[in-house]
Design a protein around this motif. Structure first.
Motif, short mmCIF file in Angstrom:
data_model
loop_
_atom_site.label_atom_id
_atom_site.label_comp_id
_atom_site.label_asym_id
_atom_site.label_seq_id
_atom_site.Cartn_x
_atom_site.Cartn_y
_atom_site.Cartn_z
N ALA A 158 0.83 -1.21 0.00
CA ALA A 158 0.00 0.00 0.00
C ALA A 158 0.87 1.26 0.00
O ALA A 158 0.55 2.24 -0.70
N ALA A 159 1.95 1.25 0.76
CA ALA A 159 2.84 2.42 0.82
C ALA A 159 3.53 2.66 -0.52
O ALA A 159 3.64 3.81 -0.96
N ILE A 160 3.97 1.60 -1.17
CA ILE A 160 4.64 1.75 -2.47
C ILE A 160 3.66 2.30 -3.50
O ILE A 160 3.98 3.24 -4.24
N ILE A 161 2.47 1.74 -3.55
CA ILE A 161 1.48 2.20 -4.53
C ILE A 161 1.07 3.64 -4.23
O ILE A 161 0.94 4.46 -5.14
N ALA A 162 0.88 3.97 -2.95
CA ALA A 162 0.53 5.34 -2.58
C ALA A 162 1.61 6.33 -3.03
O ALA A 162 1.30 7.42 -3.52
N GLU A 163 2.85 5.94 -2.89
CA GLU A 163 3.95 6.81 -3.32
C GLU A 163 3.96 6.97 -4.84
O GLU A 163 4.13 8.07 -5.36
N GLN A 164 3.75 5.87 -5.56
CA GLN A 164 3.76 5.93 -7.03
C GLN A 164 2.59 6.74 -7.57
O GLN A 164 2.70 7.34 -8.63
#
Length: 190
Positions: A158-164
């Motif tokens: 979730a954190a990676i996708i939110a950043e992207q």
């Protein structure tokens, strides 16, 4: 039990009936909606907005398209009622009718006219899936390469996708309300 937002959404072909039902259930005075215009195929957000705005005008309603930044989608869902959300799944487009909002749960109007409480998180998942799904394979590859522990994978994913997607906007919401020139009586009845 989690309610599937897509299962509670109205088929796009019933957009007229959905708008009329949402207005009535929200206490908005509404004239009968024009049934002569053709419901557009699941086009772009702008095409749908243009059609819904003209449809709303025939019923003395204002339909305002809104978009949200990816990070603010949950807030938009919880605070935009009465509104319609465009949900896409498996090549099908449907409209979810929001009657009232809340931080964690919202009330929706189903096609059978029943009112159901649905979690904001489950609606967010369906609404955001068209922009999140293309990132899934690459994100999984990153998690595997970094050997992220299974108990942390969901949070890290979730954190990676939110950043992207931090700069992405999520279209697909239309607020339904009285037009600015509506009578004081109509505005007070709302």
């Amino acid at each position: 039990m989690t309610m599937d937002p897509f299962a509670l959404a109205w088929p796009l072909e019933e957009a007229r009936e959905a708008l009329e039902a949402l207005a009535r259930a929200s206490g908005l005075p509404v004239r009968t909606i024009d049934r002569t215009s053709t419901v557009p195929a699941a086009g772009t957000f702008d095409e749908m907005s243009q059609w819904l705005e003209s449809l709303g005008a025939t019923a003395d309603l204002e339909i305002e398209p809104i978009q949200s930044g990816y990070a603010d989608v949950s807030r938009m869902i919880g605070s935009s009622a009465p509104s319609m959300l465009r949900l896409e799944q498996g090549g099908h487009t449907r409209l979810l009718l929001l009657l009232s909002g809340g931080r964690h749960r919202v009330q929706v109007l189903a096609p059978d006219l029943s009112r159901r409480r649905v979690s904001v998180a489950s609606i967010r998942a369906v609404l955001c899936s068209p922009i999140e799904n293309p990132l899934a394979a690459h994100t999984e590859q990153l998690l595997n390469e970094a050997q992220v522990a299974p108990n942390r994978r969901a949070r890290v994913r979730a954190a990676i996708i939110a950043e992207q997607l931090s700069g992405a906007t999520v279209p697909g919401c239309w607020i339904v309300r009285l037009p600015p020139g509506a009578s004081m009586r109509a505005q007070l009845s709302q």
